[in-house]
Enzyme design. Structure first.
Site: not given
Lengths: 397, 383
Positions: B70, B150, B201-202, B238, B325
């Protein structure tokens, strides 16, 4: 300045022989409500309860305002039964309150006040009006910014002269009223995820009922999240009266059977009848004396007089419907105040609509309903549903 | 348990998890600190950057770490708009982009910062490069099209799109959201020709909360996060060292094993398609076998996707809805709608997506469970 909370309870003081039971229950409920705040003991003496106060007035106030049976409470200073001591206590309490209210004000006569004395201990040498008058004079002299107004004062210094001590305070916080949860017995609350049923539960709790909730879950037609939502609602209710067991009934097979064997327009009526039957069976298990629903007359098809008649016919226990005469707006209003509204309107229920016919019967006739229902293996279905019920205690710390 | 919802997120690879833990417990320094602990942390970040650069076939200094897909999409869109405001503020995007793109465009248009044109795909989910070109204007600054969709897994012809866009107006930047593409199809930026590419990454057994934006050298992009000047000043804050280290390893593993993984997934896809074909009135969306190897989206009219998802979860099979739904509140999938999928098919759609640990055996079991649940649920559809 304050060292205690003095708790008053109105209604239950008038209940004759049962008074003892009521007081004990209230005492226990307060003790439970204050768990974790370091309150060792709730002291009871002559129609008042006392709780030691530390630096946590705000949190205590929040919690006590949810304990039914409390009519009001005040942070107080406890002083001996002696006018000099009362005087000193009054000056100290008034001084601190003034400092909190108007730290830098010293314009003369700006704040109005009066003194209210209640002498429960008739052995005290002065009468209530005498105490009020003398204290008033003392405070006027001590605090030049004060002036007296006995009709609409901005501040009231309250003095209670009781059996062993006197108490002074400038604050009176309203309690929720009602009866201590538990004194009226147990009832089974039909808890959906909607707006109404939590409010119905709240209202009956206010009349001393300890609710045991039953929720009908239709997995996979309703989601795990909708079940979580109901448990969260129960947790909110539990904040008003202690842990609530929620019986989550696996209702899917019953819905499927009704869907297969009964006419669509009677589906909701028959569903409601099955729900009440299960609720009554659970009531018997847990020793509850009534059922509670959130029905409001005419709100939806299943809440017309005929529909209620057709569903009510299957149970013997009284069904409490505390919202029967309430408007939707009134219910929403109360739901917002007790904190269940935001949760109730989360949209997890949608998929359940798969079982709802487009045109449900609004005037079901009992014989017709009974004929339609005869096609179900009701006994087996009910037993199976009950067997697959899971009990979750909500609101345990 | 069978987890077939890997396009939503994945289980972190244990090797990745231990690298993350190590970074948290041992190499916990701030990469900006001058001492040795800071240096060790900086080294982890550099290794990860190198791993990503290898995967994209780019220079390490063209890879910027972000908090995920995002943020990457947001940074690309907002950063280009701000940096290229003199050229204009028009953007061309596909109608089947992720919400991170669509909602960002909508918001920016609402506040007057951009104008945009959405290009619909055909019935199989493909966006035509010619349609992109036709929508371009002289004030167009960016074209953004996702590499892999996706929801249905469609692979877009990014290379051809870039070629045609650049041939028409070389000053237009091209961004691709490659969140579902990385580790599934080749994502070498030199082959694709893109200027900006977002990854996360996920989705490939890495940790959540970390991602990257490739930004080709020379591309003008304005930072949207100001502060300590990390990531060459493009993305201050950071560095998420544990996340970045885990991301780097996850990408490395995915690249090393890609050929083998893709072969397994294709086998699983073929197996699942055969099983789905046996279910009456089932509709597979798009052409899975010539698209992303890990996604199949299928619709069963007469069933509600969300109910099917619950029913399968009760049996230990985890998939996701192709569309929310059906209710007045929840709109149907914008992707299926753009593909002109009929409403009842879209409402009864589920997405099945594989991860590196899944097996064909699981697919066989899943096929049985889906067939059974669909048959059961169809008996209770509303008349």
């Amino acid at each position: 300045m304050y060292d205690l909370l003095l708790i008053r309870y109105g209604e239950i003081g008038t209940k004759g022989k049962n008074r003892h039971v009521f007081e004990q229950r209230l005492q226990a409920n307060i003790q439970a409500a204050l768990a974790g705040l370091g309150v060792q003991e709730v002291e009871r003496a002559h129609a008042r309860l006392y709780v030691p106060l530390k630096e946590n007035l705000e949190e205590m106030t929040n919690r006590l305002q949810r304990v039914f049976g409390i009519s009001s409470f005040s942070p107080v200073r406890r002083v001996p039964l002696d006018f000099e001591a009362i005087k000193e206590g009054a000056i100290e309490v008034m001084g601190s309150s003034l400092w909190e209210k108007e730290p830098l004000s010293d314009s003369p006569g700006k704040l109005t006040f009066k003194v209210d004395t209640r002498r429960a201990n008739k052995g005290f040498p002065m009468t209530s009006p005498e105490v009020s008058r003398e204290l008033g004079a003392v405070l006027l002299k001590e605090f030049p910014q004060l002036s007296v107004d006995v009709h609409e004062p901005q501040m009231t210094l309250e003095v209670e002269i009781r059996e062993q001590y006197s108490y002074v305070s400038t604050e009176r916080i309203p309690g929720p009223g009602g009866l201590p949860v538990g004194v009226s017995g147990k009832a089974v609350l039909l808890l959906s995820g909607g707006i109404d049923s939590p409010v119905a539960g709240y209202r009956m709790m206010k009349r001393g009922v300890a609710p045991v909730a039953v929720h009908f879950h239709s997995s996979p037609f309703t989601s795990e999240r909708s079940k979580e939502k109901v448990l969260d609602l129960a947790r909110i209710l539990a904040s008003y009266g202690g842990p609530i067991p929620v019986h989550v009934v696996h209702f899917t097979e019953i819905q499927k059977a009704i869907n297969q064997h009964c006419p669509g327009k009677l589906m909701i009526t028959i569903m409601r009848r099955m729900m009440l039957r299960i609720a009554e069976m659970i009531a018997e298990q847990v020793g509850a004396g009534a059922l509670i629903t959130g029905e409001s007359l005419g709100q939806v098809a299943s809440q017309t007089m005929e529909s209620i008649q057709a569903t009510n016919a299957v149970v013997e226990l009284p069904v409490f419907r505390p919202l029967i005469g309430a408007d939707k707006m009134e219910i929403i209003d109360l739901a917002q105040r007790i904190g269940t509204y935001k949760l109730s309107i989360q949209p997890y229920e949608d998929c359940c609509t798969i079982f709802v016919p487009r045109h449900p019967e609004t005037h079901p006739k009992l014989p017709e309903v009974e004929r339609a229902e005869a096609k179900l293996a009701a006994k087996e279905l009910l037993e199976e549903a009950l067997e697959r019920t899971q009990v979750i205690i909500c609101g345990e710390n | 348990m069978i987890y077939f919802d890997n396009a939503a997120t994945t289980r972190v690879d244990p090797k990745v998890a231990s690298v993350v833990q190590e970074a948290m417990l041992d190499v916990f320094g701030n990469p900006s600190s001058p001492h040795t602990l800071g240096l060790a942390a900086e080294r982890l970040v550099r290794q990860a950057r190198d791993a990503l650069a290898a995967a994209f076939g780019c220079r390490a200094d063209e890879v910027y770490f972000t908090s995920g897909g995002t943020e990457g999409d947001n940074l690309a869109i907002r950063g280009v708009l701000e940096a290229r405001s003199r050229k204009g503020k028009h953007i061309v995007a596909s109608a089947i982009e992720h919400a991170a793109v669509l909602e960002t465009l909508k918001h920016l248009a609402d506040v007057g910062l951009c104008e945009y044109t959405l290009i619909s795909p055909d019935g199989k989910g493909y966006v035509a490069p010619e349609d992109l070109v036709a929508a371009m204007r002289s004030d167009t600054v960016l074209v953004t099209v996702m590499a892999v969709n996706n929801e249905v897994g469609t692979v877009q012809p990014i290379q051809e799109m870039v070629r045609q866009v650049k041939a028409t107006d070389n000053a237009i930047y091209f961004h691709t959201d490659a969140v579902q593409a990385l580790g599934k199809i080749p994502c070498r930026v030199t082959d694709l020709g893109v200027d900006l590419l977002t990854a996360s990454g996920h989705k490939l057994a890495g940790p959540k909360g970390v991602g990257s934006l490739y930004c080709r050298r020379g591309i003008r992009l304005s930072s949207q996060t100001t502060g300590g000047g990390q990531e060459e000043g493009l993305r201050s804050g950071t560095e998420n060292v544990p996340g970045i280290a885990g991301f780097g390893l996850a990408v490395e593993l995915a690249m090393n094993q890609m050929t083998e993984r893709v072969r397994n997934w294709r086998e699983m896809q073929e197996c699942l398609l055969r099983l789905l074909e046996e279910i009456p009135d089932s509709h597979v969306h798009g052409e899975p076998l010539s698209n992303a190897p890990h996604i199949i989206n299928v619709g069963f009219p007469g069933v509600k996707g969300e109910v099917l998802v619950h029913a399968l979860a009760n049996e230990g099979l985890f998939v996701s809805t192709g569309s929310a739904c059906s209710s007045k509140r929840a709109p149907q999938s914008h992707v299926l709608a753009a593909m002109q999928v009929p409403r009842d098919v879209a409402e009864g759609s589920i997405r099945i997506s594989f991860g590196s640990a899944n097996t064909t055996k699981e697919v066989e079991r899943a096929g049985e469970l889906i067939a059974k649940a669909v048959a059961e649920l169809r008996r209770f559809q509303r008349q």
